[in-house]
Design an enzyme around this catalytic site. Sequence first.
Site, PDB file in Angstrom:
ATOM      1  CG  ASP A   1     -50.117 -39.783 -34.076  1.00  0.00           C
ATOM      2  OD1 ASP A   1     -50.625 -40.922 -34.168  1.00  0.00           O
ATOM      3  OD2 ASP A   1     -50.694 -38.752 -34.466  1.00  0.00           O
TER       4      ASP A   1
ATOM      5  NE  ARG B   1     -52.882 -40.900 -36.023  1.00  0.00           N
ATOM      6  CZ  ARG B   1     -53.355 -39.749 -36.515  1.00  0.00           C
ATOM      7  NH1 ARG B   1     -54.357 -39.772 -37.367  1.00  0.00           N
ATOM      8  NH2 ARG B   1     -52.830 -38.604 -36.150  1.00  0.00           N
TER       9      ARG B   1
ATOM     10  CB  CYS C   1     -47.904 -34.062 -37.050  1.00  0.00           C
ATOM     11  SG  CYS C   1     -47.284 -34.011 -35.351  1.00  0.00           S
TER      12      CYS C   1
ATOM     13  CG  HIS D   1     -46.994 -38.248 -38.000  1.00  0.00           C
ATOM     14  ND1 HIS D   1     -48.353 -38.121 -38.007  1.00  0.00           N
ATOM     15  CD2 HIS D   1     -46.597 -37.805 -36.784  1.00  0.00           C
ATOM     16  CE1 HIS D   1     -48.769 -37.645 -36.840  1.00  0.00           C
ATOM     17  NE2 HIS D   1     -47.724 -37.430 -36.083  1.00  0.00           N
TER      18      HIS D   1
HETATM   19 CO    CO Z   1     -47.558 -36.096 -34.511  1.00  0.00          CO
END
Ligand code: CO
Length: 221
Positions: free
Chosen positions: A44, A46, A101, A98
């Site tokens: 990801d 982020r 997700c 996280h």
């Molecule tokens: Co993720």
Amino acid sequence: MRNLPHLFANNRAWAEAISTEDPEFFSKLSRQQSPQYLWIGCADSRVPANEIVGLLPGELFVHRNVANVVVHTDLNCLSVIQYAVDVLKVTDIMVVGHYGCGGVIAALEQRPLGLIDNWLRHIQDVMRRHETVMGGLASVETRTRLLCELNVIEQVTNVCQTSMVQDAWNRGRPLAVHGWVYGLANGLLHDLEARVGPEDDLATVYRRAVEIAAARAISLP
Ligand code: CO
């Protein structure tokens, strides 16, 4: 074809800023890396590993894939672990999931996305293993949250069970494996208490971490 000049401009500014701070930085790093940690996290955009824990290039060895999954037959991830443990001699491996997700949500909703469905099956396996507690949660948010945490705990177990980590522990290496989850909404890391070292009983740590996560989920609205 576009050659993305803004990214090269950013890169020059970044390299210049670092060199201004420490003129030897890149020449020192080019000779060797000696990271102390291996981060296994989600791909990801982020969740940028180094930035989150304030580490510079050279300080964190990183493997990222969709939903931070560690599969016993994934040569890519296993090679990263082997190199990190045997060659770089890292002291800590952290599996970092996280909240929110996309991979976990897709697995939970069984939403077909293509080839990646096969990869996300591993998360559906995690869900099935914990279906009693998962099924008892009314809110989708809480279910997602818990599955993000359970997935990390499960992958910590998978890391611990690799031959590389087992061998390191048999040789008395002080290597620890950690399970963390990152909050996209506040930028903070949370330790899931799934920390395993050579002296720990993996099954006990696993059970306890799952119990803590489940109890937290049950207490949420
Ligand atoms: Co993720």
